[in-house]
Structure formats: structure tokens, C-alpha cells
Design an enzyme around this catalytic site. Structure first.
Site, mmCIF file in Angstrom:
data_model
loop_
_atom_site.group_PDB
_atom_site.id
_atom_site.type_symbol
_atom_site.label_atom_id
_atom_site.label_comp_id
_atom_site.label_asym_id
_atom_site.label_seq_id
_atom_site.Cartn_x
_atom_site.Cartn_y
_atom_site.Cartn_z
ATOM 1 N N ARG A 174 -14.896 21.584 6.634
ATOM 2 C CA ARG A 174 -14.055 20.334 6.460
ATOM 3 C C ARG A 174 -12.986 21.094 7.769
ATOM 4 O O ARG A 174 -12.076 21.558 7.976
ATOM 5 C CB ARG A 174 -14.046 20.389 5.258
ATOM 6 C CG ARG A 174 -12.854 19.407 5.803
ATOM 7 C CD ARG A 174 -12.543 18.876 4.321
ATOM 8 N NE ARG A 174 -13.856 17.934 3.400
ATOM 9 C CZ ARG A 174 -13.648 16.991 2.317
ATOM 10 N NH1 ARG A 174 -13.058 16.424 2.445
ATOM 11 N NH2 ARG A 174 -14.933 15.923 2.206
ATOM 12 N N HIS A 218 -20.398 13.179 8.760
ATOM 13 C CA HIS A 218 -20.138 13.984 7.101
ATOM 14 C C HIS A 218 -21.580 13.515 6.743
ATOM 15 O O HIS A 218 -22.303 13.044 5.684
ATOM 16 C CB HIS A 218 -19.234 12.609 5.869
ATOM 17 C CG HIS A 218 -18.650 13.265 4.242
ATOM 18 N ND1 HIS A 218 -18.991 14.443 4.144
ATOM 19 C CD2 HIS A 218 -17.950 12.958 4.055
ATOM 20 C CE1 HIS A 218 -18.737 14.922 3.474
ATOM 21 N NE2 HIS A 218 -17.973 14.207 3.143
ATOM 22 N N GLN A 228 -22.750 14.011 2.823
ATOM 23 C CA GLN A 228 -22.314 12.923 2.274
ATOM 24 C C GLN A 228 -23.274 11.471 2.800
ATOM 25 O O GLN A 228 -24.472 10.777 1.398
ATOM 26 C CB GLN A 228 -21.095 11.620 2.029
ATOM 27 C CG GLN A 228 -20.577 10.238 2.114
ATOM 28 C CD GLN A 228 -19.882 10.935 1.110
ATOM 29 O OE1 GLN A 228 -19.522 11.567 0.011
ATOM 30 N NE2 GLN A 228 -20.780 10.100 -0.212
ATOM 31 N N ASP A 273 -15.535 2.047 2.899
ATOM 32 C CA ASP A 273 -14.797 3.608 2.679
ATOM 33 C C ASP A 273 -13.471 3.224 2.936
ATOM 34 O O ASP A 273 -13.107 2.083 3.308
ATOM 35 C CB ASP A 273 -15.386 4.497 3.763
ATOM 36 C CG ASP A 273 -14.896 5.967 4.114
ATOM 37 O OD1 ASP A 273 -14.973 6.375 3.076
ATOM 38 O OD2 ASP A 273 -15.748 6.443 5.151
ATOM 39 N N CYS A 316 -17.925 6.399 -0.845
ATOM 40 C CA CYS A 316 -17.852 8.092 -1.155
ATOM 41 C C CYS A 316 -17.368 8.869 -1.664
ATOM 42 O O CYS A 316 -16.833 9.323 -2.084
ATOM 43 C CB CYS A 316 -17.984 8.272 0.488
ATOM 44 S SG CYS A 316 -16.820 8.023 1.133
ATOM 45 N N ARG A 350 -23.946 14.399 -4.393
ATOM 46 C CA ARG A 350 -23.771 15.191 -3.339
ATOM 47 C C ARG A 350 -24.281 16.865 -4.436
ATOM 48 O O ARG A 350 -24.443 17.774 -3.215
ATOM 49 C CB ARG A 350 -22.107 15.311 -3.895
ATOM 50 C CG ARG A 350 -21.651 13.969 -2.829
ATOM 51 C CD ARG A 350 -21.260 13.710 -1.207
ATOM 52 N NE ARG A 350 -21.035 14.889 -0.301
ATOM 53 C CZ ARG A 350 -19.722 15.460 -0.019
ATOM 54 N NH1 ARG A 350 -19.153 14.524 -0.755
ATOM 55 N NH2 ARG A 350 -19.649 16.443 0.040
HETATM 56 N N1 CP Z 1 -16.634 12.166 -0.513
HETATM 57 C C1 CP Z 1 -15.856 13.247 -0.596
HETATM 58 O O1 CP Z 1 -16.319 14.157 0.435
HETATM 59 O O2 CP Z 1 -15.164 13.489 -1.211
HETATM 60 P P1 CP Z 1 -13.840 14.401 -1.008
HETATM 61 O O3 CP Z 1 -13.160 14.667 -0.304
HETATM 62 O O4 CP Z 1 -12.859 14.404 -2.252
HETATM 63 O O5 CP Z 1 -14.693 15.890 -0.936
HETATM 64 N N1 NVA Z 2 -13.338 8.608 6.117
HETATM 65 C C1 NVA Z 2 -12.853 9.314 4.655
HETATM 66 C C2 NVA Z 2 -13.584 9.884 4.142
HETATM 67 C C3 NVA Z 2 -13.647 10.863 2.770
HETATM 68 C C4 NVA Z 2 -14.094 11.559 2.070
HETATM 69 C C5 NVA Z 2 -11.566 10.085 5.885
HETATM 70 O O1 NVA Z 2 -12.398 11.330 6.593
HETATM 71 O O2 NVA Z 2 -10.992 10.732 4.789
#
Ligand code: CP
Ligand code: NVA
Length: 304
Positions: free
Chosen positions: A101, A128, A131, A223, A263, A291
Site C-alpha cells: 500500500r 485499489h 476493493q 467514497d 469502500c 474483501r
Molecule cells: N477499504 C479499505 O481499503 O479500507 P482500509 O483503508 O481500512 O484498508
Molecule cells: N479513496 C480512499 C480509499 C480508502 C480505502 C483513499 O485512497 O484514501
């Protein structure tokens, strides 16, 4: 040849369907897969916070008989303490797969190019994929069909929106994006998604008016307005996105009983109101649960 999961764009429709079928089996018969990844170790390198992604990958790995090692931002200090390339090459000597990440998408690609083990994108500024796959799986589970379904994504044309565009297009779900001017998904993402959708005889449409985007929708998705790393833009974005809040009035413009998806994490009272997020049509926690199931299928496909 190792296989990575960097973007849904790289998956075929058939590969996504195979993941769905394996996920069905994993959900039905947890015990049967309890040794599927015995002796395997997954490293989780996270440069941003996480609840769902970290915990669902760690628990998923344990449920498959393997191990997971979480490496917090300060630990590896990717590209600062050591080059991305050297981290990828070193870790490949110890572990069987990596979930990464990070901020810039090019870092995931650079890591994957140097690693000799599978690399899974656990969220970058561009996409992502875990997701997006879990979201379409959830729609399939709830609506028992995909053909003819329309998803309206209302909000920022961000990483989650990009992955949904690829996932919907590859699987044949129609998708409307309703985003303010200047916050639409990148033109190239839209073009690619439209091309994939054409092959499935489905539609991808972009609107700057949330009301237009919601017409005829079976699923409403939103989101956060400011993603991780955009915190300093949050106040300005709150003004720009005001009319894109998914509240009861806006939600009523879609089909009756349209599914509500997010999400998570949600900024309650900003992009979505409590009454909608906690309402009877909300499937956000099923999404979060899925997930883990979908990622277990991804781990089996890539690591075993
Ligand atoms: N939706 C998602 O990826 O959540 P987190 O950022 O908590 O991992
Ligand atoms: N768009 C958001 C998604 C988090 C799961 C971010 O990148 O923070």
C-alpha cells in the site's frame, strides 16, 4: 512466471469470474482450504493507514494456513532507507508474496518489476484492485446477476472509482460516474473502461451532475472526497463536492431499494449521511467482509 495483481485492467473477464467462483467455494467451505497456503508467508508493506486491507489479508492468510508479516511505514521506509528495487529483491528471498500500500502507483510497478514473488496492490493513488473485485463480487451476491445492472458512482474520480470502472467494464456492469468538473477519472481510464465495456455490450458514462448519474441505478456507490494524502485539500473539496453528498434525497433518485455501497472508511456527514449508510439497503459491511473472502481467492491463485 509469477503473476501480480497491480490493476484490474490487467485481468481478463474469465480470470475475474474464476476468482468469484473460488470465492464462493471459500465462503461455503472454510475448512477445506485451511492448509491451502501452509508454509507460505505474506509481507504487508503499508505506507498509509489501514483497517480492512491489513486485517483481512492477515486473517485471510492465517485461515489458509500461512503467515503474514506487517511492515509499518517507518519500518521499511520504502525508497528512503533503501531503494524500492533493493527492498523488493531482498524480501523476495524470504517471503512468498507482498501486499503493498503506497502513494504513487509507479512505486507498485517498480516494486513488482524487481520482486521475484507475486505483488498485490493494496491501494495506490491510482487504483485499489482488491476493493473493485470484492465490490463486484458483492453486487453479484446481492443482486444474483450482473448483466443489465447499473452502478452509479457519485463523488471523486479517485483510485476506488478507477478500479470500479475496470471491474464493472470487464464484467459487464453498466457504470455511471457523477463527479464535479475537474475531479473526473482520468480520460485514459475512461477510454480503457469504455473499450472493455464495449466487448461486454455494457455502458460507461460520465456526468458532472449527480442526479443524471443516479437515474436508473441499481447500486449507489461513494467514497471519501479527500483520499489519504489529500488531507490539506479537504476543506476546499468539502465545498466543491457539497451537491454530491449521498443523502436520502439523492439516494431516492436511483431505483427503489438500490444497494448502497462504500469502500470505507466513511466520513459520515460528508460524502454520505448516517441515514443512508445505516439504512436498510446499505451493504457496506458485507462489502468489507467480502474483501477477505475475495482476497483469499486471490492469494490462492497467486501464491500456491
Ligand atoms: N477499504 C479499505 O481499503 O479500507 P482500509 O483503508 O481500512 O484498508
Ligand atoms: N479513496 C480512499 C480509499 C480508502 C480505502 C483513499 O485512497 O484514501
Amino acid at each position: 512466471m509469477k503473476k501480480d495483481l497491480i490493476s484490474i485492467k490487467d485481468l481478463t473477464s474469465k480470470e475475474i469470474e474464476e476468482l468469484f467462483n473460488l470465492t464462493d467455494r471459500l465462503k461455503k467451505n472454510k475448512l477445506k482450504f485451511s492448509k491451502a497456503l501452509a508454509g507460505k508467508t505474506l509481507a504487508l508493506i503499508f505506507q498509509k493507514p489501514s483497517n480492512r486491507t491489513r486485517v483481512s489479508f492477515e486473517v485471510g492468510m492465517y485461515q489458509l494456513g500461512g503467515n503474514a508479516i506487517y511492515l509499518a511505514p517507518g519500518e521499511i521506509n520504502l525508497g528512503v532507507r533503501e531503494s524500492i528495487k533493493d527492498v523488493a529483491k531482498t524480501l523476495s528471498r524470504y517471503i512468498d508474496g507482498v501486499v503493498l500500500r503506497t502513494f504513487e502507483h509507479k512505486n507498485v510497478m517498480e516494486f513488482a518489476n524487481s520482486a521475484t514473488v507475486p505483488v498485490i496492490n493494496g491501494l495506490s493513488d491510482f487504483s485499489h484492485p482488491c476493493q473493485g473485485i470484492a465490490d463486484v463480487y458483492t453486487i453479484r451476491e446481492k443482486l444474483k446477476k450482473l448483466k443489465g445492472v447499473t452502478l452509479a458512482y457519485v463523488g471523486d474520480g479517485n483510485n476506488v472509482c478507477n478500479s470500479l470502472l475496470f471491474a464493472c467494464a470487464k464484467i459487464g456492469i453498466n457504470m455511471n460516474v457523477g463527479a464535479p468538473k475537474g475531479y473526473e477519472p482520468e480520460p485514459l481510464v475512461l477510454k480503457d473502461a469504455k473499450d472493455f465495456a464495449k466487448a461486454k455490450k455494457s455502458d460507461i458514462n460520465l456526468f458532472n451532475d449527480p442526479i443524471e448519474a443516479l437515474k436508473g441505478a441499481d447500486v449507489i456507490y461513494t467514497d471519501v472526497w479527500a483520499s489519504m494524502g489529500q488531507e490539506e485539500e479537504a476543506a476546499e473539496r468539502k465545498k466543491i463536492f457539497r451537491d454530491f453528498q449521498v443523502n436520502a434525497r439523492l439516494a431516492s433518485l436511483a431505483k427503489n431499494n438500490a444497494l448502497i455501497m462504500h469502500c470505507l472508511p466513511a466520513h459520515r456527514g460528508e460524502e454520505i449521511t448516517d441515514e443512508v449508510l445505516d439504512g436498510p439497503n446499505s451493504v457496506v459491511f458485507d462489502q468489507a467482509e467480502n474483501r477477505m473472502h475475495v482476497q483469499k481467492a486471490i492469494l490462492i491463485k497467486l501464491l500456491s
